[in-house]
Scaffold this active site. Structure first.
Site, PDB file in Angstrom:
ATOM      1  N   CYS A 183       0.858  -8.103   5.034  1.00 24.24           N
ATOM      2  CA  CYS A 183       0.419  -6.718   4.858  1.00 24.24           C
ATOM      3  C   CYS A 183      -1.083  -6.582   4.649  1.00 24.24           C
ATOM      4  CB  CYS A 183       1.229  -6.074   3.744  1.00 24.24           C
ATOM      5  SG  CYS A 183       2.963  -5.837   4.218  1.00 24.24           S
ATOM      6  N   ASP A 184      -1.491  -5.370   4.347  1.00 22.31           N
ATOM      7  CA  ASP A 184      -2.844  -4.878   4.565  1.00 22.31           C
ATOM      8  C   ASP A 184      -3.983  -5.765   4.066  1.00 22.31           C
ATOM      9  OD1 ASP A 184      -0.931  -2.842   4.907  1.00 22.31           O
ATOM     10  OD2 ASP A 184      -2.482  -1.341   4.778  1.00 22.31           O
ATOM     11  N   LYS A 185      -4.106  -5.973   2.766  1.00 19.85           N
ATOM     12  CA  LYS A 185      -5.256  -6.718   2.236  1.00 19.85           C
ATOM     13  C   LYS A 185      -4.997  -8.212   2.214  1.00 19.85           C
ATOM     14  CE  LYS A 185      -6.376  -2.761   1.948  1.00 19.85           C
ATOM     15  NZ  LYS A 185      -4.994  -2.410   2.133  1.00 19.85           N
ATOM     16  N   ASP A 190       0.812  -1.215   0.000  1.00 22.43           N
ATOM     17  CA  ASP A 190       0.000   0.000   0.000  1.00 22.43           C
ATOM     18  C   ASP A 190       0.848   1.268   0.000  1.00 22.43           C
ATOM     19  OD1 ASP A 190      -2.175  -1.632   0.029  1.00 22.43           O
ATOM     20  OD2 ASP A 190      -3.126  -0.703   1.757  1.00 22.43           O
ATOM     21  N   SER A 200      -5.372   5.061   5.485  1.00 20.01           N
ATOM     22  CA  SER A 200      -4.363   4.150   5.994  1.00 20.01           C
ATOM     23  C   SER A 200      -4.452   4.097   7.511  1.00 20.01           C
ATOM     24  CB  SER A 200      -2.980   4.641   5.572  1.00 20.01           C
ATOM     25  OG  SER A 200      -1.974   4.017   6.325  1.00 20.01           O
ATOM     26  N   CYS A 234       4.988  -2.329   8.290  1.00 14.52           N
ATOM     27  CA  CYS A 234       5.394  -1.023   8.817  1.00 14.52           C
ATOM     28  C   CYS A 234       5.064  -0.906  10.307  1.00 14.52           C
ATOM     29  CB  CYS A 234       4.749   0.084   8.015  1.00 14.52           C
ATOM     30  SG  CYS A 234       5.309   0.090   6.294  1.00 14.52           S
TER      31      CYS A 234
END
Length: 561
Positions: A119-121, A78, A468, A191
């Site tokens: 990570c995110d998705k 992202d 975010s 992150c």
């Protein structure tokens, strides 16, 4: 075993010959066949090291009597996709990930799965597949990145995004920005703040689908490798017991996950992902439940971007287990919810301790009496919206100001960075929702620019897009119905007054009903931005953000239980 359909009996001799073409022995084929889904890639720092974790998982599976088969998952970074057209694809990959795992697991008749995202998705996409398939499943993430150090302070990716705004405001020169970008991300891992990836990896522990430590053990620690081996052995125990993912992904576990979410101060994106995962398990999780949990669960942690602590600080303080222990002291989570580690949530908490009350505030002395997230409704968001209340300056919890209206993130960013947005304004960004975007882009570049310019404590931002987990300030996203469907946000005009009251959970457009009716009658939506390819198909099928932006083709019906 489920895999018998591809390996047992004379009729499956052709199938066995294909396995043997890959070097498998009869003894290996006699064992349970375990799919190991690895999101390793060379374009995502959170995933660059997953190959080593995958080998550790496979070692754990083999040691416990299984035969592992690795196959890949896609994953978007992202941060790299932020602020341009590439971000339209980020949320949309969640459904691709879930669908592709379903296809591979069903086509090859795996007995179980170990999921290796970070990570995110990728985390929610894999968990959606787990709930859909109901196979024995364990998720083990790649772990968080360590924070960087710059001029004696801890920094992260969000520090760099905010520094861009500081440069635009003349508060920082480009030489210092260059030094910061060199220091902020010191190595592999997701992150380092309580951004979306780390939020979902911590929530996975509370759901019981991941082992203790999954959300907080740093990516570079040897304990992460041991955790991966343990995940391999744990899934074999689940196979022996015949326990599928839905035995852990229950209504009770989702309530626990929301409670931990509120205590940690997780990303607003969890309110997109948890309903989507729950739906695959046959559970309805709406925005009313979010507010119900937030009203009774205190916020205990001030993790970046809401505070100065980072994920390694949370881990050293006792991790998710210590947070659960604090919540259990007030009866705020269900202790008897099971975990794939073989213990109930209460047992895990009993083995945990809060080792740093500055990082994990005691439940009796919380950062705030209410949870980190809040769902707001009102005339501007009849079906709901979401804000990370724990990251909002106290003076902005109640705000009224004139609307500054933009039909894209780019137009808003240009106005903010040029100084055209002033203290007191309410920036409205529309046509960035699931359908209208399409893809519901995150807007960290914009929100960080506001923060870097010092406007996060005087300017509100309202959008049908999303933010975010690294966002801080009065940033209200997921406004539903979205502009592309004719929601009230599409009818806002420059200078209209907007009233926000996060204590009362309200978001209102102060325009008389008669005027709104006239605007609605004259409304013509902007033409679709995506005319072909995957985004066009996604825009046709995606539903409301209030129900998790899932692919169902449904209209907006509200986010209530």
């Amino acid at each position: 075993m489920r895999s018998d359909i591809v390996k047992k009996g004379p009729a499956r001799a052709p199938h066995r010959s294909l396995f043997k073409a890959m070097g498998l022995t009869d003894a290996e084929l006699d064992r349970p066949l375990i799919g190991v889904v690895s999101a390793e890639s060379e374009i995502v720092p959170g995933h660059a090291h997953l190959g080593k974790l995958c080998e550790a998982v496979k070692a754990g599976i083999r040691s416990a009597g299984g035969t592992p088969f690795e196959f890949p998952s896609i994953g978007v970074c992202d941060g790299i996709a932020m602020g341009h057209e590439g971000m339209r694809y980020s949320l949309a990959t969640r459904e691709l990930i879930a669908d592709s795992i379903e296809c591979m697991a069903m086509a090859h008749a795996f007995d179980a799965l170990v999921l290796i995202p970070n990570c995110d998705k990728i985390v929610p996409g894999m968990l959606m597949a787990a709930a859909r398939l109901d196979l024995p499943t364990v998720l083990v993430s790649g772990g968080p990145m360590l924070s960087g150090r710059h001029e004696g302070r801890a920094v992260s990716l969000s520090s760099v995004f905010e520094a861009v705004g500081s440069v635009a405001a003349g508060k920082m020169d480009e030489a210092e920005l260059s030094r910061l970008e060199d220091a902020a991300c010191p190595g592999c891992g997701s992150c380092s703040g309580m951004f979306t990836a780390n939020s979902m990896n911590c929530v996975a522990e509370a759901l019981g689908i991941a082992l203790p430590g999954n959300g907080t053990i740093p990516a570079v620690h040897a304990a992460r490798m041991r955790l991966a081996k343990d995940a391999g052995t744990a899934v074999m125990r689940l196979v022996e017991e015949g326990r599928g993912a839905r035995g852990f992904l229950t209504e009770k576990s989702f309530r626990n996950a929301l409670a931990v979410d509120m205590a940690l101060g997780c990303s607003t994106n969890t309110v997109l992902h948890l309903p989507a995962i729950a739906r695959e398990a046959g559970i309805v999780l709406g925005l009313d439940l979010v507010n119900e949990v937030s009203a009774r669960v205190p916020n205990l942690c001030g993790l970046a971007p809401a505070g100065r602590h980072h994920m390694e600080d949370l881990h050293a303080a006792g991790g998710v287990g210590a947070v659960v222990r604090e919540l259990l002291s007030l009866g705020l989570v269900a202790a008897d919810a099971p975990s794939v580690c073989g213990l109930d949530l209460g047992d895990i908490a009993a083995w945990s301790a809060n080792l740093d009350p500055e990082v994990i505030h005691p439940a009796t002395a919380p950062r705030s009496k209410t949870g980190g997230l809040a769902a707001l409704r009102g005339s501007l968001a009849p079906d709901g919206s979401i804000v990370k209340r724990s990251a909002v300056a106290p003076d902005m919890l109640v705000h009224e100001g004139p609307a500054r209206v933009f039909d894209s993130e780019e137009a808003a960013f240009a106005a903010v960075s040029s100084g055209a947005v002033r203290p007191g304004d309410v920036v409205v960004i529309r046509y960035e929702g699931p359908k209208g975007g399409p893809g519901m882009r995150e807007m960290l570049s914009l929100t960080a620019c506001l923060a870097g310019m010092g406007l996060d404590s005087s300017v509100a931002l309202v959008t049908d897009g999303r933010f975010s987990g690294a966002t801080r300030g009065a940033c209200i996203g997921h406004v539903s119905p979205e502009a592309a469907l004719g929601g009230p946000i599409a009818l806002v005009r420059e200078g209209d007054r907007i009233a926000i009251d996060m204590g009362r959970l309200s978001l209102d457009l102060l325009v008389p009903p008669g005027e709104m009716a006239a605007r609605k009658a004259a409304f013509v939506p902007l033409p679709p931005r995506a005319g072909k390819g995957y985004l066009a198909r996604y825009a046709r099928l995606v539903g409301s953000a209030a129900q998790g932006a899932v692919l169902d083709g449904g209209e907006e019906t509200g986010g209530r239980r």
